[in-house]
Write a protein that holds these residues in place. Sequence first.
Motif, PDB file in Angstrom:
ATOM      1  N   GLN A  40       0.797  -1.124   0.153  1.00  0.00           N
ATOM      2  CA  GLN A  40      -0.004   0.062  -0.120  1.00  0.00           C
ATOM      3  C   GLN A  40       0.715   1.154   0.073  1.00  0.00           C
ATOM      4  OE1 GLN A  40      -3.490   0.096   2.688  1.00  0.00           O
ATOM      5  NE2 GLN A  40      -2.884   2.204   3.288  1.00  0.00           N
ATOM      6  N   PHE A  41       0.340   2.224  -0.701  1.00  0.00           N
ATOM      7  CA  PHE A  41       1.229   3.405  -0.644  1.00  0.00           C
ATOM      8  C   PHE A  41       0.138   4.684  -0.658  1.00  0.00           C
ATOM      9  CE2 PHE A  41       0.160   3.429  -5.083  1.00  0.00           C
ATOM     10  CZ  PHE A  41      -0.111   4.876  -5.452  1.00  0.00           C
ATOM     11  N   GLY A  54      -3.990   0.338  -2.367  1.00  0.00           N
ATOM     12  CA  GLY A  54      -3.406  -0.928  -1.724  1.00  0.00           C
ATOM     13  C   GLY A  54      -3.961  -2.196  -2.666  1.00  0.00           C
ATOM     14  N   ALA A  55      -3.047  -3.134  -2.361  1.00  0.00           N
ATOM     15  CA  ALA A  55      -3.696  -4.411  -3.245  1.00  0.00           C
ATOM     16  C   ALA A  55      -2.868  -5.686  -2.503  1.00  0.00           C
ATOM     17  CB  ALA A  55      -3.191  -4.311  -4.733  1.00  0.00           C
ATOM     18  N   ARG A  56      -3.649  -6.847  -2.563  1.00  0.00           N
ATOM     19  CA  ARG A  56      -3.289  -8.200  -2.058  1.00  0.00           C
ATOM     20  C   ARG A  56      -3.645  -9.036  -3.088  1.00  0.00           C
ATOM     21  NH1 ARG A  56      -2.749 -10.182   3.736  1.00  0.00           N
ATOM     22  NH2 ARG A  56      -3.060 -12.236   3.478  1.00  0.00           N
ATOM     23  N   GLN A  57      -2.707  -9.909  -3.374  1.00  0.00           N
ATOM     24  CA  GLN A  57      -2.915 -11.359  -4.156  1.00  0.00           C
ATOM     25  C   GLN A  57      -2.796 -12.351  -3.065  1.00  0.00           C
ATOM     26  OE1 GLN A  57      -3.737 -11.735  -7.507  1.00  0.00           O
ATOM     27  NE2 GLN A  57      -4.048 -13.832  -6.672  1.00  0.00           N
ATOM     28  N   THR A  58      -3.920 -13.282  -2.876  1.00  0.00           N
ATOM     29  CA  THR A  58      -4.026 -14.282  -2.145  1.00  0.00           C
ATOM     30  C   THR A  58      -3.911 -15.653  -2.845  1.00  0.00           C
ATOM     31  OG1 THR A  58      -4.882 -12.908  -0.282  1.00  0.00           O
ATOM     32  CG2 THR A  58      -4.927 -15.140   0.086  1.00  0.00           C
ATOM     33  N   ARG A  59      -3.613 -16.769  -2.167  1.00  0.00           N
ATOM     34  CA  ARG A  59      -3.809 -17.808  -2.613  1.00  0.00           C
ATOM     35  C   ARG A  59      -3.719 -18.923  -1.492  1.00  0.00           C
ATOM     36  NH1 ARG A  59      -3.478 -21.304  -7.151  1.00  0.00           N
ATOM     37  NH2 ARG A  59      -2.613 -23.451  -6.800  1.00  0.00           N
ATOM     38  N   ASP A  60      -4.775 -19.685  -1.358  1.00  0.00           N
ATOM     39  CA  ASP A  60      -5.156 -20.528  -0.057  1.00  0.00           C
ATOM     40  C   ASP A  60      -5.233 -21.958  -0.725  1.00  0.00           C
ATOM     41  OD1 ASP A  60      -4.980 -18.662   1.517  1.00  0.00           O
ATOM     42  OD2 ASP A  60      -7.331 -18.659   1.807  1.00  0.00           O
ATOM     43  N   VAL A 112      -8.884   1.138  -2.263  1.00  0.00           N
ATOM     44  CA  VAL A 112      -8.866   2.767  -2.548  1.00  0.00           C
ATOM     45  C   VAL A 112      -9.338   3.641  -1.671  1.00  0.00           C
ATOM     46  CG1 VAL A 112      -8.978   4.512  -4.391  1.00  0.00           C
ATOM     47  CG2 VAL A 112      -8.668   1.966  -5.148  1.00  0.00           C
ATOM     48  N   ALA A 113      -8.579   4.432  -1.186  1.00  0.00           N
ATOM     49  CA  ALA A 113      -9.341   5.389  -0.168  1.00  0.00           C
ATOM     50  C   ALA A 113      -8.630   6.910  -0.217  1.00  0.00           C
ATOM     51  CB  ALA A 113      -8.896   4.976   1.276  1.00  0.00           C
ATOM     52  N   LEU A 114      -9.787   7.844  -0.138  1.00  0.00           N
ATOM     53  CA  LEU A 114      -9.482   9.082  -0.310  1.00  0.00           C
ATOM     54  C   LEU A 114     -10.074   9.765   1.011  1.00  0.00           C
ATOM     55  CD1 LEU A 114      -8.592  11.417  -2.250  1.00  0.00           C
ATOM     56  CD2 LEU A 114     -10.851  11.676  -2.971  1.00  0.00           C
ATOM     57  N   ASP A 115      -9.013  10.879   1.536  1.00  0.00           N
ATOM     58  CA  ASP A 115      -9.690  11.660   2.676  1.00  0.00           C
ATOM     59  C   ASP A 115      -9.223  13.226   2.380  1.00  0.00           C
ATOM     60  OD1 ASP A 115      -6.871  12.490   4.019  1.00  0.00           O
ATOM     61  OD2 ASP A 115      -6.767  10.262   4.030  1.00  0.00           O
TER      62      ASP A 115
END
Length: 268
Positions: A40-41, A54-60, A112-115
């Motif tokens: 995340q930045f 931010g982003a996440r790649q998940t594998r279960d 994605v977030a904006l403040d």
Amino acid sequence: YYLNEGVDRVLRFNRQLANGFSAPAFDQSLSTDSYAVFGQFTWAITDRFNLAVGARQTRDEKAWDLGVTDTLSEAEREAIEEDLGRAPGIAPARELYSISTGDSWSEFTPKVALDFRATDDVMLYTSWARGFKSGGWVGFAATAEAAVIPYKPETVDSLEGGIKSQWLNNRLQLNANVFSMDFKEMQQRDTIQLPDGTSVGTIVNVGDAEINGIEAEFVVQASENFILSGSLSIIDAKVVKTNIANSDRKSTRLNSSHTDISRMPSSA
């Protein structure tokens, strides 16, 4: 990120049913390897605007073993049959079996977030994010065929916007937000009644669901020794597209209506 988790347990039934006695054991073993890469930045667009991505790649990866055995000895079975007039069963199972299976699930989940700092004491914000929960298996399937069929993974898209503020020289804090959550293949714990009368807990994909709500809270520093606070939540939760039809099921749903999410309050 890497997580290895193993769960081993034995679930024993020992009960008198309307149609006889039952004492099976479900020997369960689940092994999970979870892999993820995330980051995340935050970009300060101006002195008052911030954008976070931010982003996440998940594998279960999961391995599942399940075996059903009869816990009664031959002598115990004969004694029960003589006492009740019928041989004991193995409900909620319908057969003795042992299976081994496995599966894997992957998902990309961004955020994605904006403040915006309207003033030094007032911040407005909004965000969107995707969540993910992998699939799995029910621990007391009635047959070997059913035991190897997994329930599906769940995803949820969450949208939120709100305000955080302080007033009266920080003696009053007011926060409020609205949110919407869009679920696909929602996983839900449920209680079902099998044809032999046995009630068991399970996990099902109820379908697509929506949860919309409003939340507000306040904190007042009324005096040096007295603080007053309160909160309000209004939530509307419902299944908008169900996978479950009573006419297609051999079991009866006990605690939800297919259109309302069980155990979800309408307000708090």
